[in-house]
Design an enzyme around this catalytic site. Structure first.
Site, short mmCIF file in Angstrom:
data_model
loop_
_atom_site.label_atom_id
_atom_site.label_comp_id
_atom_site.label_asym_id
_atom_site.label_seq_id
_atom_site.Cartn_x
_atom_site.Cartn_y
_atom_site.Cartn_z
NE ARG A 109 -5.37 5.72 6.05
CZ ARG A 109 -4.70 5.04 6.78
NH1 ARG A 109 -3.82 5.81 7.62
NH2 ARG A 109 -4.71 3.80 6.70
CB THR B 193 -12.21 5.20 -7.67
OG1 THR B 193 -12.98 6.33 -7.16
CG2 THR B 193 -12.72 4.90 -9.13
CG ASP C 281 -2.22 -0.87 0.90
OD1 ASP C 281 -2.50 -1.52 0.13
OD2 ASP C 281 -2.77 -1.18 2.21
NE ARG D 273 -5.10 -1.40 -4.11
CZ ARG D 273 -4.53 -1.30 -3.07
NH1 ARG D 273 -4.02 -0.70 -1.98
NH2 ARG D 273 -4.66 -2.97 -2.49
C1 LIG Z 1 -9.19 -0.97 -2.68
C2 LIG Z 1 -8.76 0.38 -2.23
C3 LIG Z 1 -7.19 0.53 -1.68
C4 LIG Z 1 -6.74 1.79 -1.15
N1 LIG Z 1 -5.34 1.71 -1.05
C5 LIG Z 1 -4.94 3.05 -0.55
C6 LIG Z 1 -3.68 3.27 -0.48
O1 LIG Z 1 -2.66 2.36 -0.42
N2 LIG Z 1 -3.21 4.61 -0.24
C7 LIG Z 1 -3.79 5.63 0.14
O2 LIG Z 1 -3.48 6.58 0.36
N3 LIG Z 1 -5.16 5.28 -0.22
C8 LIG Z 1 -5.81 4.26 -0.36
N4 LIG Z 1 -7.00 4.04 -0.75
C9 LIG Z 1 -8.03 5.10 -0.40
C10 LIG Z 1 -8.11 6.21 -1.53
O3 LIG Z 1 -7.04 7.11 -1.73
C11 LIG Z 1 -9.20 7.06 -1.28
O4 LIG Z 1 -9.00 7.98 0.00
C12 LIG Z 1 -10.82 6.72 -0.97
O5 LIG Z 1 -10.69 5.48 -2.07
C13 LIG Z 1 -11.95 7.56 -1.30
O6 LIG Z 1 -11.68 8.25 -2.75
P1 LIG Z 1 -12.53 7.67 -3.97
O7 LIG Z 1 -11.73 7.59 -5.06
O8 LIG Z 1 -13.62 6.64 -3.48
O9 LIG Z 1 -13.34 8.94 -4.07
P2 LIG Z 1 -14.15 10.42 -3.38
O10 LIG Z 1 -14.18 11.46 -4.27
O11 LIG Z 1 -13.45 10.47 -1.85
O12 LIG Z 1 -15.56 9.50 -3.26
C14 LIG Z 1 -16.40 9.23 -4.35
C15 LIG Z 1 -17.57 8.48 -3.46
O13 LIG Z 1 -17.27 7.38 -3.03
C16 LIG Z 1 -18.08 7.14 -1.86
N5 LIG Z 1 -17.18 7.20 -0.48
C17 LIG Z 1 -15.85 7.27 -0.69
N6 LIG Z 1 -15.27 7.31 0.66
C18 LIG Z 1 -16.37 6.86 1.33
C19 LIG Z 1 -16.27 6.38 2.70
N7 LIG Z 1 -15.29 6.53 3.74
N8 LIG Z 1 -17.65 5.95 3.28
C20 LIG Z 1 -18.64 6.17 2.54
N9 LIG Z 1 -18.65 6.27 1.30
C21 LIG Z 1 -17.61 6.74 0.87
C22 LIG Z 1 -19.13 8.36 -1.60
O14 LIG Z 1 -20.29 8.02 -2.29
C23 LIG Z 1 -18.34 9.52 -2.23
O15 LIG Z 1 -19.03 10.23 -2.86
C24 LIG Z 1 -7.76 2.93 -1.37
C25 LIG Z 1 -8.82 2.96 -1.84
C26 LIG Z 1 -9.41 1.73 -2.24
C27 LIG Z 1 -10.60 1.69 -2.97
#
Ligand SMILES: Cc1cc2nc3c(=O)[nH]c(=O)nc-3n(C[C@H](O)[C@H](O)[C@H](O)COP(=O)(O)OP(=O)(O)OC[C@H]3O[C@@H](n4cnc5c(N)ncnc54)[C@H](O)[C@@H]3O)c2cc1C
Length: 306
Positions: free
Chosen positions: A287, A225, A133, A183
Site C-alpha cells: 500500500r 496525512t 484501523d 482519525r
Molecule cells: C497515521 C496514519 C494512519 C492511517 N491509517 C489508515 C487506515 O486505517 N485505513 C486506510 O485506508 N488508510 C490509512 N492510512 C493511509 C492513508 O489512507 C493514505 O493512503 C496515506 O496516508 C497517503 O495519503 P496522504 O494523505 O499522505 O496523501 P497523498 O496525496 O497520497 O500524499 C501526499 C504526499 O505525502 C507523501 N507520501 C504519501 N505517501 C507516501 C509514501 N508511501 N511514501 C513516501 N511519501 C509519501 C508524498 O510527498 C506525497 O506527495 C493512514 C495514514 C496515516 C498517516
C-alpha cells in the site's frame, strides 16, 4: 490513480508476493517503513520517538486471518503488545492501532467483537487507547457499527474514516454523534467508483472539508496525512479559528515526511507517528509503494547500484 491501481492489483498475485518477500532488493525500503519484526524492537523505536516528544501508535502487522484459532492468536499477540507498552516508562505517549480482521471479522461479528472487547478491557488497565484501523470498503459498515456498540462500554476506543469513500460524510455524522475519537485519512485500498471517488482533487477537497468539521466539532480527532498543501490549509483554518493546538493531533506514518513531523512538533502541535512492525509486512508495504511512484524508483536505483 492508474499507477496505484496497477501496483495494488499486481501485488495480489501470489508469485509477486513470493518474489517481493524473498528478495533482498526490497529490504532497505521495507526497513524504512517498518520498525522491525518483534515487540521489543517496536517498543524500543516507540520509546525513542516518545523521548523526542512524539506520540506513537504501534501497529502489529497482520490482517484477514483465516480461522478462529488464528483470530484467537491475533488477540494473544495484541494482549502481549499491550502488556509490553504497559511496562514502558513512556506508556502515556503510546497507543495501538489494530485491524478487526486480525481479531476475526471474517469469522463473524461475534468473534471479532468478543476479542475486541477483551483487548479493550486489558488496554484500559494501562489507560491505553486502541484504534480500529479502517480496512477495505466491504468492512466499513461492520467496523463503524461495531465501534458504535462497543464504545459506550469501552471509551478507550475509536476508529478511522476514509475521505475517498462516497459514504464518509454520513459516517462522520454518526461518529460525531457517538463522540469517539476519529482519525481521518484519504484511504489506501483499491475501491471501485461505485463506493469511492477516483479523482484525487475530489478526495483532497473532501479531506479538507471533513478535517475542518473534525477539528471544530470532534473529540480529539487525528488529521492523518503527509500532504503538505492540505496540512497548510487545515493548519491555517485552525489558527484563524483560534483553536487550541492540543485540540487535535497530526498523524503520519513511520518513515514518511519526517521533516513535516518535526516541523509540526516544533510549532507546538501534538504529532503521533504510526509505527508498524511484525512479520506480516507485505500488504502494508505494497500500500505504501502504491502511494508513490518514487518509491519504486528508489528500489530500481538500488538495483543498478549493486
Ligand atoms: C497515521 C496514519 C494512519 C492511517 N491509517 C489508515 C487506515 O486505517 N485505513 C486506510 O485506508 N488508510 C490509512 N492510512 C493511509 C492513508 O489512507 C493514505 O493512503 C496515506 O496516508 C497517503 O495519503 P496522504 O494523505 O499522505 O496523501 P497523498 O496525496 O497520497 O500524499 C501526499 C504526499 O505525502 C507523501 N507520501 C504519501 N505517501 C507516501 C509514501 N508511501 N511514501 C513516501 N511519501 C509519501 C508524498 O510527498 C506525497 O506527495 C493512514 C495514514 C496515516 C498517516
Amino acid at each position: 490513480m492508474l499507477f496505484r491501481a496497477l501496483i495494488l492489483r499486481t501485488s495480489g498475485l501470489r508469485w509477486v508476493r513470493r518474489a517481493v518477500t524473498r528478495s533482498r532488493l526490497f529490504r532497505p525500503m521495507v526497513s524504512r517503513f517498518i520498525a522491525g519484526e518483534t515487540v521489543a524492537e517496536a517498543v524500543s523505536v516507540a520509546e525513542g520517538l516518545a523521548a523526542q516528544g512524539f506520540g506513537v501508535s504501534l501497529d502489529l502487522l497482520g490482517e484477514n486471518v483465516a480461522t478462529l484459532e488464528e483470530a484467537n492468536r491475533g488477540l494473544e499477540h495484541y494482549l502481549a503488545l499491550v502488556e509490553a507498552i504497559g511496562a514502558s516508562p513512556h506508556v502515556a505517549s503510546i497507543n495501538i492501532s489494530i485491524k478487526l480482521t486480525a481479531l476475526g471479522l471474517d469469522q463473524g461479528d461475534e468473534v471479532a467483537e468478543a476479542n475486541y472487547r477483551k483487548l479493550l478491557t486489558a488496554a484500559a488497565r494501562h489507560d491505553l487507547f486502541v484504534r480500529a484501523d479502517m480496512e477495505a470498503s466491504e468492512y466499513t459498515e461492520r467496523t463503524i457499527a461495531m465501534v458504535e456498540r462497543v464504545f459506550p462500554d469501552h471509551p478507550n476506543t475509536g476508529t478511522v474514516l476514509q475521505s475517498y469513500l462516497l459514504r464518509t460524510d454520513q459516517d462522520l455524522d454518526r461518529l460525531l454523534e457517538l463522540g469517539c475519537r476519529v482519525r481521518l485519512v484519504k484511504g489506501a485500498y483499491l475501491e471501485p467508483e461505485s463506493v469511492a471517488y477516483q479523482d484525487k482533487s475530489k478526495v483532497d477537497s473532501q479531506y479538507i472539508d471533513q478535517s475542518k468539521r473534525l477539528v471544530c466539532e470532534a473529540n480529539y480527532p487525528a488529521i492523518a496525512t503527509h500532504d503538505a498543501a492540505i496540512i497548510t490549509t487545515v493548519r491555517g483554518f485552525a489558527e484563524t479559528k483560534s483553536l487550541e493546538k492540543g485540540r487535535f493531533e497530526w498523524q503520519m506514518l513511520y518513515g514518511i515526511r519526517r521533516d513535516l513531523q518535526a516541523e509540526l512538533h516544533h510549532a507546538g502541535y501534538p504529532v503521533r507517528v504510526y509505527v508498524p512492525f511484525g512479520q506480516e509486512w507485505y500488504p502494508y508495504f505494497t500500500r505504501r509503494l502504491a502511494e508513490r511512484p518514487a518509491n519504486l524508483l528508489f528500489i530500481a536505483k538500488s538495483l543498478f547500484k549493486g
